[in-house]
Design a protein around this motif. Structure first.
Motif, PDB file in Angstrom:
ATOM      1  N   GLY A  10       0.769  -1.241   0.000  1.00 28.20           N
ATOM      2  CA  GLY A  10       0.000   0.000   0.000  1.00 28.20           C
ATOM      3  C   GLY A  10       0.792   1.279   0.000  1.00 28.20           C
ATOM      4  N   THR A  11       2.122   1.231  -0.054  1.00 23.95           N
ATOM      5  CA  THR A  11       2.930   2.443  -0.094  1.00 23.95           C
ATOM      6  C   THR A  11       4.030   2.299  -1.143  1.00 23.95           C
ATOM      7  N   ALA A  12       4.634   3.438  -1.472  1.00 27.46           N
ATOM      8  CA  ALA A  12       5.735   3.415  -2.446  1.00 27.46           C
ATOM      9  C   ALA A  12       7.028   3.982  -1.885  1.00 27.46           C
ATOM     10  N   ASP A  41      -3.610   3.136   2.187  1.00 25.65           N
ATOM     11  CA  ASP A  41      -3.865   1.945   1.376  1.00 25.65           C
ATOM     12  C   ASP A  41      -3.129   0.711   1.868  1.00 25.65           C
ATOM     13  N   GLU A 193       6.903   5.639  -9.078  1.00 25.01           N
ATOM     14  CA  GLU A 193       5.817   4.803  -8.567  1.00 25.01           C
ATOM     15  C   GLU A 193       4.945   5.588  -7.604  1.00 25.01           C
ATOM     16  N   ARG A 196       2.671   7.797  -9.598  1.00 25.44           N
ATOM     17  CA  ARG A 196       1.607   7.019 -10.240  1.00 25.44           C
ATOM     18  C   ARG A 196       0.487   6.707  -9.244  1.00 25.44           C
ATOM     19  N   ARG A 197       0.868   6.350  -8.039  1.00 26.54           N
ATOM     20  CA  ARG A 197      -0.148   6.055  -7.023  1.00 26.54           C
ATOM     21  C   ARG A 197      -0.961   7.297  -6.680  1.00 26.54           C
ATOM     22  N   THR A 200      -3.363   8.202  -9.477  1.00 26.18           N
ATOM     23  CA  THR A 200      -4.532   7.318  -9.477  1.00 26.18           C
ATOM     24  C   THR A 200      -5.507   7.683  -8.377  1.00 26.18           C
ATOM     25  N   SER A 201      -4.991   7.947  -7.175  1.00 30.02           N
ATOM     26  CA  SER A 201      -5.868   8.256  -6.038  1.00 30.02           C
ATOM     27  C   SER A 201      -6.603   9.583  -6.231  1.00 30.02           C
ATOM     28  N   SER A 208       1.401  12.873 -12.558  1.00 26.39           N
ATOM     29  CA  SER A 208       2.662  12.143 -12.530  1.00 26.39           C
ATOM     30  C   SER A 208       3.750  12.885 -13.288  1.00 26.39           C
TER      31      SER A 208
END
Length: 260
Positions: A10-12, A41, A193, A196-197, A200-201, A208
């Protein structure tokens, strides 16, 4: 040394800041201080790993009120062994903007959009965190110093607000400046990454690219912040002391991070 990444579903941008060299030839201890991006997440497996494998018992959430309300209670708030404390690094208005004479309330303005530019780039932003929310900064550091087990310090991306607090913690513990700078810059390794997350959220596919161009962490950013802090307050230690950080606090933080 290479960053000690913690790979979670759930994390980057989660890593342990153990193993960093100090000016007296020692190293920070692992599983004491963890830095991260947003924890909203986290999967059940992520929570188990942080709590059981890394001994996390506290979370310092540096996000603004508007971010916390938008995200709702995260998985760590449902873990009985973990104390989650919200410590925004922005001045908060306490809610939506004042009424306009109509029944409908105007949209809430995010606190980062209300701030005036200092003309100093990200170093000015970080100095602003210290000037405007020294209370939250010291509270987060005391969570690290006095808490049982490991403490996670996080914001949304895990680089600016988190980077400011982590830099002060490491500096007060005596970590070498190049290691503080390298730890900050390591967020660039997982930045694509992370963006990107976030894109999306937020349902914003253009975020990005824009963020990659403007916000990618750079070593020079932390160098400039540390230089500015030295210029304005003689460094992290004097700044902390001037804002209520005591000798006992300093000793507790060193004991926690260095295993004294």
């Amino acid at each position: 040394m290479r960053p000690d990444w913690i790979d979670l579903d759930g994390t980057a941008n989660t890593r342990d800041v153990g193993g960093l060299p100090t000016t007296d030839g020692r190293r920070t201890v692992s599983r004491r201080l963890i830095r991260s991006d947003n924890l909203q997440d986290l999967s059940p497996g992520d929570v188990r790993r942080l709590v059981e494998d890394y001994g996390v018992r506290a979370v310092a959430d540096l996000r603004a009120d508007i971010e916390v309300r938008a995200g709702g209670p995260g998985p760590m708030t449902r873990e009985p062994r973990v104390a989650v404390t919200h410590l925004s690094l922005f001045p908060e208005s306490g809610g939506p903007a004042a009424g306009t004479g109509t029944d409908a309330s105007p949209p809430e303005v995010a606190p980062w959009e209300r701030r005036r530019s200092t003309g100093r780039g990200f170093s000015g932003l970080y100095l602003g965190f210290l000037a405007e929310r020294s209370d939250s900064v010291l509270a987060a550091l005391r969570m690290v110093a006095y808490g049982q087990g490991a403490t996670v310090v996080h914001c949304t991306a895990g680089k600016d607000r988190t980077g400011t607090v982590i830099a002060l913690a490491l500096a007060d513990a005596g970590v070498e400046r190049p290691a503080i700078v390298a730890d900050y810059a390591a967020s660039a390794d997982h930045f694509d990454e992370l963006m990107r997350r976030l894109a999306t959220s937020l349902n914003n596919p253009e975020l990005s690219l824009a963020a990659a161009l403007k916000h990618r962490p750079k070593a020079i950013t932390m160098e400039r912040f540390l230089d500015a802090l030295a210029e304005e307050a003689d460094g992290a230690g004097p700044w902390l002391a001037a804002h209520g950080w005591t000798a006992a606090d300093h000793a507790a933080l060193r004991n926690k991070l260095l295993g004294d």
